[in-house]
Scaffold this active site. Structure first.
Site, PDB file in Angstrom:
ATOM      1  N   ARG A 232       9.026   3.632  -4.603  1.00 22.92           N
ATOM      2  CA  ARG A 232       9.812   2.544  -5.169  1.00 22.92           C
ATOM      3  C   ARG A 232      11.278   2.744  -4.822  1.00 22.92           C
ATOM      4  O   ARG A 232      11.798   3.879  -4.902  1.00 22.92           O
ATOM      5  CB  ARG A 232       9.680   2.502  -6.700  1.00 22.92           C
ATOM      6  N   HIS A 293       7.907  -2.683   2.875  1.00 24.37           N
ATOM      7  CA  HIS A 293       6.954  -2.347   1.803  1.00 24.37           C
ATOM      8  C   HIS A 293       5.515  -2.689   2.212  1.00 24.37           C
ATOM      9  O   HIS A 293       4.846  -3.505   1.567  1.00 24.37           O
ATOM     10  CB  HIS A 293       7.343  -3.078   0.501  1.00 24.37           C
TER      11      HIS A 293
HETATM   12  C1  COI Z   1       1.730  -0.966  -5.380  1.00 22.89           C
HETATM   13  O1  COI Z   1       0.500  -1.124  -5.389  1.00 22.89           O
HETATM   14  O2  COI Z   1       2.320  -0.484  -6.356  1.00 22.89           O
HETATM   15  C2  COI Z   1       2.482  -1.324  -4.183  1.00 22.89           C
HETATM   16  O3  COI Z   1       3.569  -0.873  -4.021  1.00 22.89           O
HETATM   17  C3  COI Z   1       1.872  -2.326  -3.235  1.00 22.89           C
HETATM   18  C4  COI Z   1       2.310  -3.716  -3.532  1.00 22.89           C
HETATM   19  C5  COI Z   1       3.628  -3.974  -2.936  1.00 22.89           C
HETATM   20  C6  COI Z   1       1.358  -4.748  -3.013  1.00 22.89           C
END
Ligand code: COI
Length: 321
Positions: A232, A293
């Site tokens: 993150r 991402h």
């Molecule tokens: C999550 O699953 O926490 C991710 O970071 C993936 C999402 C951006 C689809």
């Protein structure tokens, strides 16, 4: 149980939703759009909404409550995009799921290798047909100490996959795992920060982890350290990271996530001006790779996201009713 799916992608998710909902006898409808105050009404009459990383703030939660929604299911690991305090106040449970940890683990290792082999710089020079060797000398992973900050499913998978490279692996987590301690040393945070050549973050985006890596932490690291973030953006104080890149403290950063990325990634901005200045600054450095991402984005993980979120929602309703 009736489920309304937001941000449904026809090209990769639709068939998985059709299959699992057909199998479990779940009625579902969908929109390709993210939930907005204007389209929350679409969820009226549905028990659960199934979303990805779109922000769900108090205004949307209130509207969901009024629409009769009883569960917010995010087909993601992290649920930091949802105002959980507001959801608790309105009595709507929030759930996330897990999916193939190898998707993110492979990507983190890919970024480590790209950093070791100076790939961005080589690619940039190759566009101008400069095929020289100067400035491209690489590192071998086996000679590096890799520090994994966070030892949940993804951190543990990175440790297991990395064990084949022959590097020293450090891992920092409050809950040591027996299998992982077979190939990684559990250490405290300060040792991880000061002894690693590569630091890869595998922590969740909770308020406690906000800027867990900042000026003080960078000052504890080795000169030329490589930073990998597939977790993150909020884990790293971006301004401190930019200073650390400019001073040479950071030799390479591989960033699949950055602060304030919401609303930017997963959309086509070809004819728009991007206003995330930190993104533009970071993207301009030859030793920083910024990616949108996408570490999660593999076929097994997408299948898991759809199937696991639908199954978990069904289990929740079977239990409650
Ligand atoms: C999550 O699953 O926490 C991710 O970071 C993936 C999402 C951006 C689809």
């Amino acid at each position: 149980m009736k489920m309304f799916v937001y941000s449904l992608r026809e090209y990769d998710e639709r068939r998985f939703f059709d299959n699992i909902c057909g199998e479990l006898g779940i009625e579902y409808d969908s929109t390709p759009d993210v939930p907005t105050p204007e389209n929350i009404g679409l969820a009226e009459g549905f028990d659960v909404i199934n979303i990805i990383t779109c922000p769900i703030d108090e205004e949307r939660i209130k509207a969901l409550k009024e629409a009769g929604v009883k569960l917010i299911m995010s087909r993601t690991v992290g649920t930091d995009h949802i105002d959980k305090d507001a959801a608790a106040r309105y009595g709507i449970p929030v759930m996330g799921i897990s999916y193939s940890p190898n998707a993110v683990a492979d990507y983190a290792i890919m970024l480590m290798l790209m950093g070791c082999r100076r790939l961005k710089y080589i690619q940039l020079r190759t566009i101008g047909r400069d095929y020289g060797l100067y400035g491209r000398l690489g590192k071998e992973l086996r000679e590096c100490t890799v520090g994994l900050y966070g030892g949940g499913d993804i951190g543990k998978t990175v440790a297991r996959q990395l064990s084949g490279f022959g590097c020293r692996i450090l891992i920092c987590d409050r809950h040591p795992d027996e299998e992982t301690s077979g190939y990684a040393e559990y250490v405290d945070r300060d040792i991880l920060l000061s002894e690693s050549d590569i630091i890869s973050l595998h922590l969740s985006g909770t308020p406690e982890n906000f800027h867990i890596i900042g000026e003080k932490e960078f000052s504890m690291m080795k000169d030329g350290v490589m930073i990998i973030n597939t977790a993150r953006g909020l884990l790293i104080d971006t301004k401190a990271m930019i200073d650390a890149i400019e001073s040479g403290k950071i030799g390479f950063a591989g960033l699949d996530v950055i602060e304030n990325e919401k609303g930017m990634y997963y959309f086509d901005h070809e004819d728009r001006i991007l206003t995330n200045k930190d993104f533009s600054i970071l993207n301009g450095y030859p030793n920083v790779i910024v990616l949108p991402h996408m570490a999660f984005y593999t076929e097994p993980a997408v299948r898991d996201m759809v199937v696991n979120s639908t199954v978990a929602a069904k289990k929740f309703f079977d239990r409650e009713n």
